[in-house]
Design an enzyme around this catalytic site. Structure first.
Site, PDB file in Angstrom:
ATOM      1  CE  LYS A   1     -11.980  21.393  62.860  1.00 18.46           C
ATOM      2  NZ  LYS A   1     -11.854  22.209  64.083  1.00 18.46           N
TER       3      LYS A   1
HETATM    4  N1  GLU Z   1     -10.127  20.767  67.123  1.00 16.59           N
HETATM    5  C1  GLU Z   1      -9.801  21.758  68.098  1.00 16.59           C
HETATM    6  C2  GLU Z   1     -10.366  23.102  67.693  1.00 16.59           C
HETATM    7  O1  GLU Z   1     -11.315  23.195  66.945  1.00 16.59           O
HETATM    8  C3  GLU Z   1      -8.314  21.783  68.406  1.00 16.59           C
HETATM    9  C4  GLU Z   1      -7.422  22.138  67.262  1.00 16.59           C
HETATM   10  C5  GLU Z   1      -5.930  21.989  67.568  1.00 16.59           C
HETATM   11  O2  GLU Z   1      -5.580  21.723  68.706  1.00 16.59           O
HETATM   12  O3  GLU Z   1      -5.163  22.148  66.632  1.00 16.59           O
HETATM   13  O4  GLU Z   1      -9.947  24.110  68.182  1.00 16.59           O
END
Ligand code: GLU
Length: 417
Positions: free
Chosen positions: A107
């Site tokens: 993240k």
């Molecule tokens: N931000 C989204 C999540 O928390 C998508 C992450 C992604 O597609 O890599 O799942």
């Protein structure tokens, strides 16, 4: 009131410990899974429109890549800190494992308030952040995506910056891009579609009728709005929605598209002509069939969990329920479809987008929705099976499934050097 990043991380780690205990995991594997593989902290100087320079703090936490390249979104939000990003990175590792896609978990985040920044300031911030991460991201290393307050334009800037530095167009370095530069059909509404499939499957499992079911949604961003639209199309009644300024209710059902038009015009869902205003806190405790928290973490806590009257909670957001609230909900037999399953539709279509980019081939909308639906249903069933086998709620069921898959991968690879 939100929980702190520190508390959020503690909660995520405690859950891992509980899962490890139940699975009787070796202590060394547990130790391994607790620590992110790499953490990057950056100072990002940005020239603001008035000529001054502001320095923002950015993060990228790469938790685990035993099952494939790191994967996870980037959020721009004033509450971003290292602990929060770390907790979210760990949740991504579990999420990609629950839906069984060949990615790990990561993240990113920048502590800023995008609502107070111009598009060009956001562009300079994004490009500088991407340039600073150039060595640690990549199509087979770590693939970012959108998260809270980041959108497809920001993903296009990430792609362009990376491609310029690399010297070749590299769409597969980031997902959630505009379709014009290699984005996938359905990526935008994918998280909401997955949430909606979970509502549908939960209705089936718990003997509720989806047609006419009453639903309240906290958050009217990409996930909240699209879930309202899809579930409305499927015959459910969206009785209340909210955003950071407050909520609205109409027991006869709201029209999600009209509410969105109003939000675009006025900046918020509140004061919508065909509804009454309610406080966000009130929305959470309405007497309804489904509650969908689709904003940020720490919304359902020890303070309000005993007042929740929804039959089922389907977590569109990451970490909206604290462990204390979770215990109370379980005692009161409120069913919870957990974040790492419920909102995994986004990263699933991110995976489809990445596959299309790598293969230089485009899939059609129907095919993507069909594949997404199938995978969500399978993951829902797998999770239920685990929660029944271990006699726990669905949250622990999903976690057990995920931790088992990741631990197996870690064990197979071993440690080197
Ligand atoms: N931000 C989204 C999540 O928390 C998508 C992450 C992604 O597609 O890599 O799942």
């Amino acid at each position: 009131m939100n929980v702190s990043g520190h508390q959020f991380l503690e909660d995520v780690l405690r859950q891992l410990d509980e899962a490890a205990e139940i699975l009787e995991l070796d202590d060394s594997i547990r130790e391994f899974l607790r620590a992110p593989k790499r953490t990057v902290i950056l100072s990002i100087p940005v020239r603001m429109d008035d000529g001054s320079i502001k320095v923002f703090t950015g993060y990228r936490v790469q938790h685990n890549n035993a099952r494939g390249p790191f994967k996870g979104g980037i959020r721009y939000h004033p509450s971003v800190d290292l602990d929060e990003v770390t907790a979210l990175a760990i949740l991504m590792t579990w999420k990609t494992a629950v839906v069984d896609i060949p990615f790990g978990g990561a993240k990113g985040g920048v502590k800023c308030n995008p609502k107070e920044m111009s598009r060009s300031e956001l562009e300079r911030l994004t490009r500088r952040y991407t340039a600073a991460l150039f060595d640690v991201i990549g199509p087979h290393i770590d693939i970012p995506a959108p998260d809270v307050y980041t959108d497809e334009q920001i993903m296009a800037w990430i792609m362009d910056t990376y491609s310029q530095l690399k010297g070749e167009p590299t769409p597969e370095v980031v997902t959630g891009k505009p379709i014009s530069v290699g984005g996938s059909e359905c990526r935008k509404e994918a998280t909401a579609y997955g949430v909606s499939v979970c509502v549908r499957e939960a209705a089936r499992e718990y003997g509720l009728e989806l047609k006419g079911a009453s639903i309240a949604i906290q958050g009217y961003g990409n996930v909240g709005f699209n879930a309202a639209k899809i579930l409305h199309d499927w015959g459910a009644k969206i009785v209340a929605v909210s955003d950071s300024k407050g909520g609205i209710i109409n027991r006869d059902g709201l029209n999600p598209l009209k509410v969105m038009e109003h939000k675009k015009r006025t900046g918020s869902v509140i004061n919508y002509e065909d509804a009454e205003n309610i406080a966000n806190e009130e929305l959470l405790t309405l007497d309804i069939d489904f509650l969908i928290p689709a904003a940020i973490e720490g919304q359902i806590t020890g303070k309000n969990a005993d007042k929740i009257r929804a039959k089922v909670i389907v977590e569109g957001a990451n970490g909206p329920t604290t462990p204390e609230a979770d215990r109370i909900l379980q005692e009161r037999d409120v069913k919870v479809v957990p974040d790492i399953l419920a909102n995994a539709g986004g990263v699933t279509v991110s995976y489809f987008e990445w596959v299309q980019n790598v293969q230089k081939f485009r899939w059609e909308r129907d095919e993507i929705l069909m594949r997404l639906d199938k995978r969500m249903v399978k993951s829902f069933k797998d999770t239920l099976e685990y929660s029944k086998r271990y006699e726990t709620g669905m949250r622990m069921g999903a976690l057990l499934l995920a931790v088992k898959r990741v631990a197996e991968a870690v064990e197979s690879l071993g440690i080197w050097p």
